[in-house]
Design a protein around this motif. Structure first.
Motif, PDB file in Angstrom:
ATOM      1  N   LEU A  71      -2.641   2.232 -11.038  1.00 18.78           N
ATOM      2  CA  LEU A  71      -2.267   3.586 -10.496  1.00 18.78           C
ATOM      3  C   LEU A  71      -1.664   4.650 -11.574  1.00 18.78           C
ATOM      4  CD1 LEU A  71      -1.454   3.018  -6.772  1.00 18.78           C
ATOM      5  CD2 LEU A  71      -3.640   3.745  -7.649  1.00 18.78           C
ATOM      6  N   TYR A  97      -4.182  12.145  -7.470  1.00 19.76           N
ATOM      7  CA  TYR A  97      -3.407  12.398  -6.308  1.00 19.76           C
ATOM      8  C   TYR A  97      -2.126  12.960  -6.676  1.00 19.76           C
ATOM      9  CZ  TYR A  97      -7.411  10.796  -3.681  1.00 19.76           C
ATOM     10  OH  TYR A  97      -8.537  10.356  -2.968  1.00 19.76           O
ATOM     11  N   ASP A 156     -10.766   5.156  -7.411  1.00 23.15           N
ATOM     12  CA  ASP A 156     -11.885   5.238  -6.791  1.00 23.15           C
ATOM     13  C   ASP A 156     -12.958   6.101  -7.573  1.00 23.15           C
ATOM     14  OD1 ASP A 156     -11.446   3.767  -4.462  1.00 23.15           O
ATOM     15  OD2 ASP A 156     -11.056   5.448  -3.182  1.00 23.15           O
ATOM     16  N   GLN A 204       0.567  -1.164  -0.001  1.00 25.58           N
ATOM     17  CA  GLN A 204       0.096  -0.065  -0.074  1.00 25.58           C
ATOM     18  C   GLN A 204       0.885   1.238  -0.136  1.00 25.58           C
ATOM     19  OE1 GLN A 204      -2.107  -0.452   3.743  1.00 25.58           O
ATOM     20  NE2 GLN A 204      -4.031  -1.224   2.372  1.00 25.58           N
ATOM     21  N   ASP A 216      -6.538   8.218  -9.143  1.00 30.51           N
ATOM     22  CA  ASP A 216      -7.427   8.113  -8.233  1.00 30.51           C
ATOM     23  C   ASP A 216      -8.464   7.044  -8.630  1.00 30.51           C
ATOM     24  OD1 ASP A 216      -9.551   7.966  -6.367  1.00 30.51           O
ATOM     25  OD2 ASP A 216     -10.236  10.113  -6.358  1.00 30.51           O
ATOM     26  N   ARG A 253      -4.790   7.989   4.405  1.00 32.53           N
ATOM     27  CA  ARG A 253      -5.450   7.523   3.022  1.00 32.53           C
ATOM     28  C   ARG A 253      -4.700   6.202   2.726  1.00 32.53           C
ATOM     29  NH1 ARG A 253      -8.929  11.636   0.177  1.00 32.53           N
ATOM     30  NH2 ARG A 253      -9.452  12.846   1.832  1.00 32.53           N
ATOM     31  N   PHE A 310      -3.679   3.355  -0.659  1.00 32.46           N
ATOM     32  CA  PHE A 310      -4.070   3.031  -2.038  1.00 32.46           C
ATOM     33  C   PHE A 310      -3.063   1.771  -2.038  1.00 32.46           C
ATOM     34  CE2 PHE A 310      -3.876   7.576  -1.264  1.00 32.46           C
ATOM     35  CZ  PHE A 310      -4.870   8.152  -1.833  1.00 32.46           C
TER      36      PHE A 310
END
Length: 179
Positions: A99, A132, A118, A65, A116, A91, A93
């Motif tokens: 990504l 991001y 999501d 992550q 991002d 946060r 990821f």
């Protein structure tokens, strides 16, 4: 620009972790932004004015992550507790190829940018996609530290994709694979 030249010439500082959830690399100070396209809120929104970024191994083999943690100055946490009741302090990821991580720059500082997922749809690139951006404080983070962080990201993505270790690959090989 000097920072980028040093980064590209930096050798490997990556060290394999010694336990299951160890942090592999860390950037100790920066700012986290979300970059929005076609948004009424504006294209750049600061999420954390002071944050640290780390690459963390999960308990699942070959899964990692990217973790961005809000940091506070002395005394600031107590003041903000009342104001930011529902705000996230961290946060996470999952590091994977989708990504599309990359290096950028903002106001003379090196940045690390990623999608991002999501908010993303299945197509890349998308004109409506959010990104991001972690803006590294170049005064406090040297090129070797950033190179070690980037190498940890690329190794994590490789290992997640291929389900095997990345020890036999050099940093240069990884950079070519994930340009």
């Amino acid at each position: 620009m000097q920072f980028m030249k040093q980064l590209l010439g930096a050798g490997s500082g990556f060290r394999p972790p010694t336990n299951n959830t160890e942090e592999l690399a860390q950037l100790h100070e920066g700012e986290l932004y979300i970059l929005r396209k076609n948004s009424a809120k504006g294209s750049r929104e600061c999420i954390y004015t002071t944050a640290l970024a780390s690459v963390r191994r999960t308990e699942t083999p070959f899964h990692y992550q990217l973790v961005i943690t809000r940091a506070y100055q002395e005394g600031e946490a107590e003041l903000l507790d009342d104001l930011d009741e529902g705000e996230e302090e961290e946060r996470e990821f999952t590091l994977r190829e989708e990504l599309k991580p990359r290096i950028g720059s903002f106001e003379g500082n090196t940045t690390f940018i990623w999608r991002d997922l999501d908010e993303a749809d299945s197509s890349w690139p998308s004109s409506d996609e959010n990104l991001y951006e972690f803006v590294v404080d170049s005064r406090r983070t040297d090129a070797q530290t950033f190179a070690t962080f980037l190498e940890a990201i690329l190794r994590a993505i490789y290992e997640q994709k291929h389900g095997k270790g990345s020890e036999k690959l050099s940093f240069d090989q990884l950079r070519v694979m994930y340009k």
